[in-house]
Design a protein around this motif. Sequence first.
Motif, PDB file in Angstrom:
ATOM      1  N   VAL A   1      47.927   6.798  49.945  1.00  9.41           N
ATOM      2  CA  VAL A   1      46.520   5.961  50.501  1.00  9.41           C
ATOM      3  C   VAL A   1      45.349   6.965  49.797  1.00  9.41           C
ATOM      4  O   VAL A   1      45.126   7.772  50.095  1.00  9.41           O
ATOM      5  CB  VAL A   1      46.758   5.955  52.055  1.00  9.41           C
ATOM      6  N   THR A   2      44.496   5.862  49.016  1.00 14.44           N
ATOM      7  CA  THR A   2      43.314   6.330  48.626  1.00 14.44           C
ATOM      8  C   THR A   2      42.343   6.620  49.800  1.00 14.44           C
ATOM      9  O   THR A   2      42.370   5.924  50.829  1.00 14.44           O
ATOM     10  CB  THR A   2      42.753   5.495  47.531  1.00 14.44           C
ATOM     11  N   PRO A   3      41.205   7.615  49.481  1.00 16.16           N
ATOM     12  CA  PRO A   3      40.223   7.656  50.502  1.00 16.16           C
ATOM     13  C   PRO A   3      39.437   6.412  51.125  1.00 16.16           C
ATOM     14  O   PRO A   3      39.256   5.396  50.557  1.00 16.16           O
ATOM     15  CB  PRO A   3      39.148   8.642  49.870  1.00 16.16           C
ATOM     16  N   TYR A   4      39.560   6.547  52.598  1.00 18.23           N
ATOM     17  CA  TYR A   4      38.703   5.573  53.231  1.00 18.23           C
ATOM     18  C   TYR A   4      39.401   4.155  53.076  1.00 18.23           C
ATOM     19  O   TYR A   4      38.673   3.045  53.359  1.00 18.23           O
ATOM     20  CB  TYR A   4      37.124   5.608  52.750  1.00 18.23           C
ATOM     21  N   THR A   5      40.630   4.123  52.965  1.00 16.73           N
ATOM     22  CA  THR A   5      41.635   2.892  52.886  1.00 16.73           C
ATOM     23  C   THR A   5      42.321   2.741  54.194  1.00 16.73           C
ATOM     24  O   THR A   5      42.698   3.742  54.506  1.00 16.73           O
ATOM     25  CB  THR A   5      42.285   2.872  51.619  1.00 16.73           C
ATOM     26  N   THR A   6      42.412   1.641  54.721  1.00 19.58           N
ATOM     27  CA  THR A   6      43.104   1.168  55.745  1.00 19.58           C
ATOM     28  C   THR A   6      44.436   0.378  55.313  1.00 19.58           C
ATOM     29  O   THR A   6      44.383  -0.432  54.604  1.00 19.58           O
ATOM     30  CB  THR A   6      42.517   0.074  56.604  1.00 19.58           C
ATOM     31  N   VAL A   7      45.687   1.118  55.562  1.00 20.26           N
ATOM     32  CA  VAL A   7      46.919   0.348  55.391  1.00 20.26           C
ATOM     33  C   VAL A   7      47.731  -0.067  56.522  1.00 20.26           C
ATOM     34  O   VAL A   7      47.653   0.613  57.611  1.00 20.26           O
ATOM     35  CB  VAL A   7      47.653   1.388  54.479  1.00 20.26           C
ATOM     36  N   VAL A   8      48.233  -1.094  56.514  1.00 21.14           N
ATOM     37  CA  VAL A   8      49.358  -1.518  57.782  1.00 21.14           C
ATOM     38  C   VAL A   8      50.590  -2.254  57.093  1.00 21.14           C
ATOM     39  O   VAL A   8      50.573  -2.507  56.111  1.00 21.14           O
ATOM     40  CB  VAL A   8      48.459  -2.532  58.633  1.00 21.14           C
ATOM     41  N   GLY A   9      51.749  -2.453  57.793  1.00 22.67           N
ATOM     42  CA  GLY A   9      52.803  -2.953  57.619  1.00 22.67           C
ATOM     43  C   GLY A   9      53.867  -2.069  57.144  1.00 22.67           C
ATOM     44  O   GLY A   9      53.910  -0.960  57.025  1.00 22.67           O
ATOM     45  N   THR A  10      55.213  -2.753  56.811  1.00 25.95           N
ATOM     46  CA  THR A  10      56.404  -2.005  56.484  1.00 25.95           C
ATOM     47  C   THR A  10      56.749  -2.719  55.158  1.00 25.95           C
ATOM     48  O   THR A  10      57.411  -4.098  55.242  1.00 25.95           O
ATOM     49  CB  THR A  10      57.348  -2.373  57.576  1.00 25.95           C
TER      50      THR A  10
ATOM     51  N   ALA B   1      53.607  -0.265  53.899  1.00 28.55           N
ATOM     52  CA  ALA B   1      52.233  -0.309  54.316  1.00 28.55           C
ATOM     53  C   ALA B   1      51.416  -0.825  53.068  1.00 28.55           C
ATOM     54  O   ALA B   1      52.049  -0.342  51.864  1.00 28.55           O
ATOM     55  CB  ALA B   1      51.789   0.863  54.687  1.00 28.55           C
ATOM     56  N   LYS B   2      50.666  -1.686  53.005  1.00 30.60           N
ATOM     57  CA  LYS B   2      49.893  -2.487  52.126  1.00 30.60           C
ATOM     58  C   LYS B   2      48.206  -2.113  52.533  1.00 30.60           C
ATOM     59  O   LYS B   2      47.975  -2.102  53.779  1.00 30.60           O
ATOM     60  CB  LYS B   2      50.266  -3.532  51.928  1.00 30.60           C
ATOM     61  N   PRO B   3      47.304  -1.817  51.764  1.00 31.92           N
ATOM     62  CA  PRO B   3      46.016  -1.881  51.959  1.00 31.92           C
ATOM     63  C   PRO B   3      45.615  -3.282  52.587  1.00 31.92           C
ATOM     64  O   PRO B   3      45.970  -4.269  52.002  1.00 31.92           O
ATOM     65  CB  PRO B   3      45.098  -1.326  50.518  1.00 31.92           C
ATOM     66  N   VAL B   4      44.646  -3.122  53.598  1.00 30.60           N
ATOM     67  CA  VAL B   4      43.995  -4.065  53.958  1.00 30.60           C
ATOM     68  C   VAL B   4      42.551  -4.183  53.850  1.00 30.60           C
ATOM     69  O   VAL B   4      41.792  -5.254  53.841  1.00 30.60           O
ATOM     70  CB  VAL B   4      44.331  -4.570  55.399  1.00 30.60           C
ATOM     71  N   ARG B   5      41.916  -2.978  53.701  1.00 31.57           N
ATOM     72  CA  ARG B   5      40.331  -2.742  53.200  1.00 31.57           C
ATOM     73  C   ARG B   5      40.131  -1.275  52.857  1.00 31.57           C
ATOM     74  O   ARG B   5      40.818  -0.420  53.034  1.00 31.57           O
ATOM     75  CB  ARG B   5      39.582  -3.148  54.642  1.00 31.57           C
ATOM     76  N   ARG B   6      39.103  -1.334  52.045  1.00 31.02           N
ATOM     77  CA  ARG B   6      38.384   0.101  51.776  1.00 31.02           C
ATOM     78  C   ARG B   6      37.091  -0.070  52.460  1.00 31.02           C
ATOM     79  O   ARG B   6      36.360  -1.262  52.447  1.00 31.02           O
ATOM     80  CB  ARG B   6      38.429   0.327  50.422  1.00 31.02           C
ATOM     81  N   ASP B   7      36.346   0.989  52.813  1.00 32.19           N
ATOM     82  CA  ASP B   7      35.457   1.110  53.728  1.00 32.19           C
ATOM     83  C   ASP B   7      34.202   1.394  52.727  1.00 32.19           C
ATOM     84  O   ASP B   7      33.989   2.646  52.515  1.00 32.19           O
ATOM     85  CB  ASP B   7      35.323   2.089  54.919  1.00 32.19           C
ATOM     86  N   LEU B   8      33.302   0.331  52.416  1.00 26.69           N
ATOM     87  CA  LEU B   8      32.349   0.595  51.660  1.00 26.69           C
ATOM     88  C   LEU B   8      31.389   1.752  52.349  1.00 26.69           C
ATOM     89  O   LEU B   8      30.668   2.430  51.364  1.00 26.69           O
ATOM     90  CB  LEU B   8      31.505  -0.671  51.431  1.00 26.69           C
TER      91      LEU B   8
END
Length: 279
Positions: free
Chosen positions: A241-250, A252-259
Amino acid sequence: MMSSPAPTNANSYSNSEQEIWGALLKEACRLKTCEPKLAGFIDRSILDFGCFQHALRAQLVARFSGDTLPPLQLSEIVDEAHRLDSRLVQAGAADLMAYRSRNAAFGNYLSPFLYFKGFHALQAQRISNHLWEHAQRDLAVHLYDRICQVSGTDIHPAVKFGKGIFIDHAIGLVIGETAVVEDDVSLLHNVTLGATGNDRGDRHPKIRRGAIVGAGAIILGNIDIGYGARVGAGSVVIKSVTPYTTVVGTPAKPVRRDLASRAECSSGADHDQFDWVIY
């Protein structure tokens, strides 16, 4: 009361340790006044000691000693580890600060210090890791077994932790041998940092500084959970998972990165290599 030798390098205690010890004393005196029935317990846990180091040792002995690891013997083990590596006590102080700042339910130093199994398990694991690193692996594994029995966590003695770690609830936490948990990480209950079962050697996750791993998340393999990343509760993560990224699921997939966190990234990496978008 067990006698307390002079603290290691007493004059070199960090400001954070002194601050926390002063706060613990104030909170302990306040609780003793408000709850007289706990006076003896508060004395034995806090007020009978002259420094954070010795009170911390007393907590570990009270929690993890037993028939196969008597109190005096465990006290000697903890004292020697603290004497040889003062960073263990400094890390414990930083962990306690993390509990106070990130635990919305209590917001003090005294409750986690006295009662929280996550805090106790982490401080005891730091001792088992010290033994592991100093060629006392049988003793390290024995202490690891005691930690498992008492706290409901399963953290291999070889696991390397940073400081400022917050382990909330702790029940069901499993962390494998080659995992690394850097500074300021938060882990909730039933988290697994495991291997895929198909690899050898360095096979467990690396949780980078400031990451948050939600309850029940499963992270498998030698992958990175980047700086400031967030793993949602119940997620299964099998890719880095790349820095400051939110992942969820099974899976897991990214849902947002925090600008907003781009400027805070201090990993030394080229910030422009990351796609800092919200999605």
